[in-house]
Write a protein that holds these residues in place. Structure first.
Motif, PDB file in Angstrom:
ATOM      1  N   LEU A 135      12.705   7.688   1.796  1.00  0.00           N
ATOM      2  CA  LEU A 135      11.389   7.256   1.342  1.00  0.00           C
ATOM      3  C   LEU A 135      11.212   5.763   1.598  1.00  0.00           C
ATOM      4  CD1 LEU A 135       8.811   8.080  -0.281  1.00  0.00           C
ATOM      5  CD2 LEU A 135      10.047   7.374  -2.347  1.00  0.00           C
ATOM      6  N   LEU A 136      10.110   5.422   2.286  1.00  0.00           N
ATOM      7  CA  LEU A 136       9.797   4.024   2.633  1.00  0.00           C
ATOM      8  C   LEU A 136      10.999   3.323   3.256  1.00  0.00           C
ATOM      9  CD1 LEU A 136       7.725   2.959  -0.525  1.00  0.00           C
ATOM     10  CD2 LEU A 136       6.961   4.163   1.526  1.00  0.00           C
ATOM     11  N   GLN A 184       0.837  -1.193   0.000  1.00  0.00           N
ATOM     12  CA  GLN A 184       0.000   0.000   0.000  1.00  0.00           C
ATOM     13  C   GLN A 184       0.877   1.251   0.000  1.00  0.00           C
ATOM     14  OE1 GLN A 184      -2.249  -0.495   3.569  1.00  0.00           O
ATOM     15  NE2 GLN A 184      -3.873  -1.733   2.612  1.00  0.00           N
ATOM     16  N   ALA A 185       1.906   1.223   0.834  1.00  0.00           N
ATOM     17  CA  ALA A 185       2.809   2.369   0.930  1.00  0.00           C
ATOM     18  C   ALA A 185       3.526   2.617  -0.396  1.00  0.00           C
ATOM     19  CB  ALA A 185       3.820   2.142   2.049  1.00  0.00           C
ATOM     20  N   LEU A 186       3.987   1.552  -1.029  1.00  0.00           N
ATOM     21  CA  LEU A 186       4.673   1.695  -2.311  1.00  0.00           C
ATOM     22  C   LEU A 186       3.725   2.233  -3.372  1.00  0.00           C
ATOM     23  CD1 LEU A 186       7.152   1.320  -4.097  1.00  0.00           C
ATOM     24  CD2 LEU A 186       6.481  -1.073  -4.416  1.00  0.00           C
ATOM     25  N   LEU A 201      12.528   2.721  -6.428  1.00  0.00           N
ATOM     26  CA  LEU A 201      12.618   3.265  -5.078  1.00  0.00           C
ATOM     27  C   LEU A 201      14.035   3.705  -4.755  1.00  0.00           C
ATOM     28  CD1 LEU A 201      11.327   3.895  -2.368  1.00  0.00           C
ATOM     29  CD2 LEU A 201      11.642   1.483  -1.722  1.00  0.00           C
ATOM     30  N   GLU A 202      15.031   2.930  -5.151  1.00  0.00           N
ATOM     31  CA  GLU A 202      16.414   3.320  -4.884  1.00  0.00           C
ATOM     32  C   GLU A 202      16.763   4.611  -5.609  1.00  0.00           C
ATOM     33  OE1 GLU A 202      19.911   3.863  -3.370  1.00  0.00           O
ATOM     34  OE2 GLU A 202      18.447   2.408  -2.625  1.00  0.00           O
ATOM     35  N   GLU A 209      11.611  -2.974   2.369  1.00  0.00           N
ATOM     36  CA  GLU A 209      12.412  -3.390   1.226  1.00  0.00           C
ATOM     37  C   GLU A 209      11.504  -4.162   0.275  1.00  0.00           C
ATOM     38  OE1 GLU A 209      15.315  -2.398   0.480  1.00  0.00           O
ATOM     39  OE2 GLU A 209      15.768  -1.393   2.376  1.00  0.00           O
ATOM     40  N   TYR A 210      11.907  -4.213  -0.994  1.00  0.00           N
ATOM     41  CA  TYR A 210      11.034  -4.788  -2.015  1.00  0.00           C
ATOM     42  C   TYR A 210      11.832  -5.720  -2.927  1.00  0.00           C
ATOM     43  CZ  TYR A 210       7.803  -1.214  -0.385  1.00  0.00           C
ATOM     44  OH  TYR A 210       6.977  -0.435   0.398  1.00  0.00           O
ATOM     45  N   GLU A 211      12.510  -6.684  -2.306  1.00  0.00           N
ATOM     46  CA  GLU A 211      13.299  -7.636  -3.096  1.00  0.00           C
ATOM     47  C   GLU A 211      12.435  -8.451  -4.053  1.00  0.00           C
ATOM     48  OE1 GLU A 211      13.239  -7.518   0.195  1.00  0.00           O
ATOM     49  OE2 GLU A 211      15.276  -7.185   0.970  1.00  0.00           O
ATOM     50  N   ASP A 212      11.148  -8.592  -3.724  1.00  0.00           N
ATOM     51  CA  ASP A 212      10.238  -9.360  -4.565  1.00  0.00           C
ATOM     52  C   ASP A 212       9.649  -8.531  -5.707  1.00  0.00           C
ATOM     53  OD1 ASP A 212       8.961  -7.811  -2.612  1.00  0.00           O
ATOM     54  OD2 ASP A 212       7.153  -9.052  -2.645  1.00  0.00           O
TER      55      ASP A 212
END
Length: 259
Positions: free
Chosen positions: A111-112, A35-37, A127-128, A116-119
């Motif tokens: 930010l966030l 949701q945040a992403l 994001l990076e 983390e969003y490895e998936d």
């Protein structure tokens, strides 16, 4: 639900650190990771097709399942907050006027930062890039503060800021250069040269490159000043050399060498 002034957003999204929503009445609602992403992406990129967002958040799922997952996350968010924070116009999603995203502070958390969003490979790279842009803003703000302190003659303050800048970003050549300049202006040429040596080592070990022309110019200026001081005074090696002796007249006013 809290009473909302006409025209004022009912919710504020804070997307740095532990992402959360804040109602007009001050209630805080934690956001789930995706949701945040989703809110962060829409706040930066603007209206985005539903299918693109589904693939961004669930890249390994079949398209139908990814779209279903997106519908479910939006439904959960709607149920939790009691309002639609994401508008849908013919399959294109955007942030609702009821939601205002708090600006990212350069000196604040990334930010966030707690997620983390490895998936989600594409989302992770996006994001990076946003986090790096924030770090660049932070460096620029701190460099501006250092320049202002130097120009006002507040060298102790400039030194504290330069130390903080380098501590925050050990891979920033600008941070090393800021510390070198302030040490030089304080008359501590030996320490400034030591920082230059560390900067050269960092660049060589991490990136296999030499310092930029601006850093080389500053380093050579400090070395020349140190040599001139040794030749013209009887000071011992560890003594400070006055800046007014070392710098040519146009630099005595402490105009910054930072670029």
């Amino acid at each position: 639900m809290p009473e909302v002034t006409l025209g004022a957003p009912a919710f504020r999204a804070i997307l740095t650190g532990a992402a959360e929503l804040v109602t007009a009445g001050g209630e805080r609602i934690a956001l789930e990771r995706k949701q945040a992403l989703l809110l962060a992406y829409l706040s930066v990129e603007g209206p985005t097709p539903r299918g693109k967002l589904a693939r961004l958040l669930w890249p390994d799922a079949p398209e139908a399942r990814a779209r279903g997952n997106l519908r479910q996350r939006l439904a959960v968010l709607r149920k939790v907050v009691g309002a639609d924070l994401v508008s849908d116009a013919s399959g294109v999603l955007s942030l609702s006027p009821q939601l205002r995203v708090a600006p990212t502070e350069p000196a604040g958390e990334a930010l966030l930062a707690r997620f983390e969003y490895e998936d989600c490979d594409t989302a992770s790279r996006w994001l990076e890039a946003q986090r790096e842009a924030q770090r660049s803003q932070q460096r620029a703000a701190m460099l501006a503060a250092i320049r202002a302190a130097v120009q006002a003659g507040r060298l102790d303050e400039a030194m504290r800021l330069a130390d903080a800048l380098l501590a925050a970003d050990r891979e920033s050549e600008e941070a090393y250069r800021a510390q070198m300049e302030v040490m030089y202006l304080r008359g501590d040429t030996a320490a400034a040269i030591a920082v230059w040596d560390r900067c050269k080592d960092m660049l060589r070990q991490l990136y296999g490159v030499s310092p930029s022309p601006a850093t080389r110019q500053l380093g050579e200026t400090i070395l020349a000043a140190c040599a001139a001081g040794d030749a013209s005074t009887s000071q011992t090696a560890g003594d400070a050399i006055p800046v007014t002796v070392l710098r040519p007249p146009r630099l005595i006013a402490r105009q910054s060498l930072l670029h």
